[in-house]
Design a protein around this motif. Structure first.
Motif, PDB file in Angstrom:
ATOM      1  N   ALA A  18      27.592  34.328  48.791  1.00 51.05           N
ATOM      2  CA  ALA A  18      28.425  33.315  49.455  1.00 51.05           C
ATOM      3  C   ALA A  18      29.889  33.419  49.064  1.00 51.05           C
ATOM      4  O   ALA A  18      30.761  32.893  49.770  1.00 51.05           O
ATOM      5  N   ARG A  19      30.189  34.072  47.955  1.00 44.31           N
ATOM      6  CA  ARG A  19      31.568  34.191  47.493  1.00 44.31           C
ATOM      7  C   ARG A  19      31.934  35.651  47.203  1.00 44.31           C
ATOM      8  O   ARG A  19      32.776  35.936  46.346  1.00 44.31           O
ATOM      9  N   TYR A  20      31.357  36.549  47.961  1.00 41.01           N
ATOM     10  CA  TYR A  20      31.548  37.986  47.738  1.00 41.01           C
ATOM     11  C   TYR A  20      33.020  38.382  47.853  1.00 41.01           C
ATOM     12  O   TYR A  20      33.510  39.210  47.085  1.00 41.01           O
ATOM     13  N   ALA A  21      33.725  37.797  48.818  1.00 39.42           N
ATOM     14  CA  ALA A  21      35.135  38.135  49.022  1.00 39.42           C
ATOM     15  C   ALA A  21      36.077  37.263  48.201  1.00 39.42           C
ATOM     16  O   ALA A  21      37.301  37.409  48.298  1.00 39.42           O
ATOM     17  N   GLY A  22      35.529  36.349  47.402  1.00 43.70           N
ATOM     18  CA  GLY A  22      36.348  35.554  46.493  1.00 43.70           C
ATOM     19  C   GLY A  22      36.367  34.071  46.776  1.00 43.70           C
ATOM     20  O   GLY A  22      36.547  33.276  45.861  1.00 43.70           O
ATOM     21  N   VAL A  23      36.207  33.666  48.051  1.00 45.52           N
ATOM     22  CA  VAL A  23      36.226  32.256  48.414  1.00 45.52           C
ATOM     23  C   VAL A  23      34.836  31.857  48.890  1.00 45.52           C
ATOM     24  O   VAL A  23      34.296  32.459  49.822  1.00 45.52           O
ATOM     25  N   HIS A  24      34.253  30.850  48.256  1.00 46.84           N
ATOM     26  CA  HIS A  24      32.896  30.432  48.594  1.00 46.84           C
ATOM     27  C   HIS A  24      32.819  29.978  50.045  1.00 46.84           C
ATOM     28  O   HIS A  24      33.594  29.132  50.500  1.00 46.84           O
ATOM     29  N   GLY A  25      31.866  30.572  50.782  1.00 47.35           N
ATOM     30  CA  GLY A  25      31.615  30.136  52.145  1.00 47.35           C
ATOM     31  C   GLY A  25      32.484  30.771  53.215  1.00 47.35           C
ATOM     32  O   GLY A  25      32.374  30.393  54.387  1.00 47.35           O
ATOM     33  N   ASP A  26      33.344  31.740  52.877  1.00 45.55           N
ATOM     34  CA  ASP A  26      34.168  32.423  53.881  1.00 45.55           C
ATOM     35  C   ASP A  26      33.357  33.569  54.464  1.00 45.55           C
ATOM     36  O   ASP A  26      33.471  34.725  54.041  1.00 45.55           O
ATOM     37  N   ASP A  27      32.532  33.247  55.463  1.00 45.44           N
ATOM     38  CA  ASP A  27      31.589  34.222  56.007  1.00 45.44           C
ATOM     39  C   ASP A  27      32.285  35.449  56.572  1.00 45.44           C
ATOM     40  O   ASP A  27      31.841  36.589  56.351  1.00 45.44           O
TER      41      ASP A  27
END
Length: 204
Positions: A85-94
């Motif tokens: 859910a936070r792979y790119a750094g921000v939780h929930g930014d699909d």
């Protein structure tokens, strides 16, 4: 109809659980908006699901159902995994998570883009001191571009061989039969009779 609180404020996830749980005569509702966020300190999907179920049971009455789900890509040694859910750094930014995944797999050939969606579900009732945790995985692969308009998260990139579609291309009814979340609920219901032992929650 028995009430169960889904430990989430994500409307997409709550709606999926409502649909998946309805055949078992369970009335699923989401968390109150003023409930604080649970910590997620576990090193596995199971540990995080347990932690959330136990944490939120202090704020609501009755049974709490918590899940921890994510995408595990073989070529990335299981990443993003519990950090999906936070792979790119921000939780929930699909959208950002999907773009990072595509970038990380840019040089990976199609045959090596195998992956799985994992879902661990924990149920817990603080008043009864009872709980249970289960896990289910669905195998697939990661496409090189997005397909489909439905679903959420990594669904547009996750190709499901059994259906011949991405999760985003499935109807809601199809996804609620075939997804990792649906399979985990099936496993939960096969084991959970409302009398599970708290010992089931003693480890990851």
């Amino acid at each position: 109809m028995q009430r169960i609180v889904v430990a989430s404020k994500n409307n997409h996830k709550i709606a999926e659980f409502q649909a998946i749980l309805s055949p078992w005569k369970l009335d699923a509702t989401g968390l109150p908006q003023d409930v604080p966020e649970s910590p997620e300190n576990g090193s596995s999907f199971e540990a995080n699901a347990i932690e959330k179920a136990v944490f939120y049971s202090s704020f609501v009455d009755g049974w709490v159902l918590a899940d921890d789900s994510g995408l595990c890509v073989d070529a990335l040694a299981g990443r993003p995994g519990i950090f999906s859910a936070r792979y790119a750094g921000v939780h929930g930014d699909d959208a950002a998570n999907r773009q990072k995944l595509l970038a990380d797999l840019r040089e990976v050939p199609d045959a090596a883009r195998t992956a799985s969606f994992a879902c661990a579900i924990a149920v817990f009732h603080r008043g009864l001191g009872q709980g249970l945790v289960v896990r289910s995985d669905v195998l697939g692969s990661i496409l090189t571009e997005e397909h489909g308009e439905g679903g959420f998260g990594y669904d547009p990139l996750f190709y499901h061989p059994e259906s011949g579609k991405t999760f985003s291309e499935l109807s809601a009814e199809q996804k609620n039969r075939l997804s990792h979340r649906a399979k985990a609920v099936e496993r939960l219901m096969a084991q959970w009779k409302g009398e599970a032992s708290y010992a089931s929650l003693s480890g990851e």
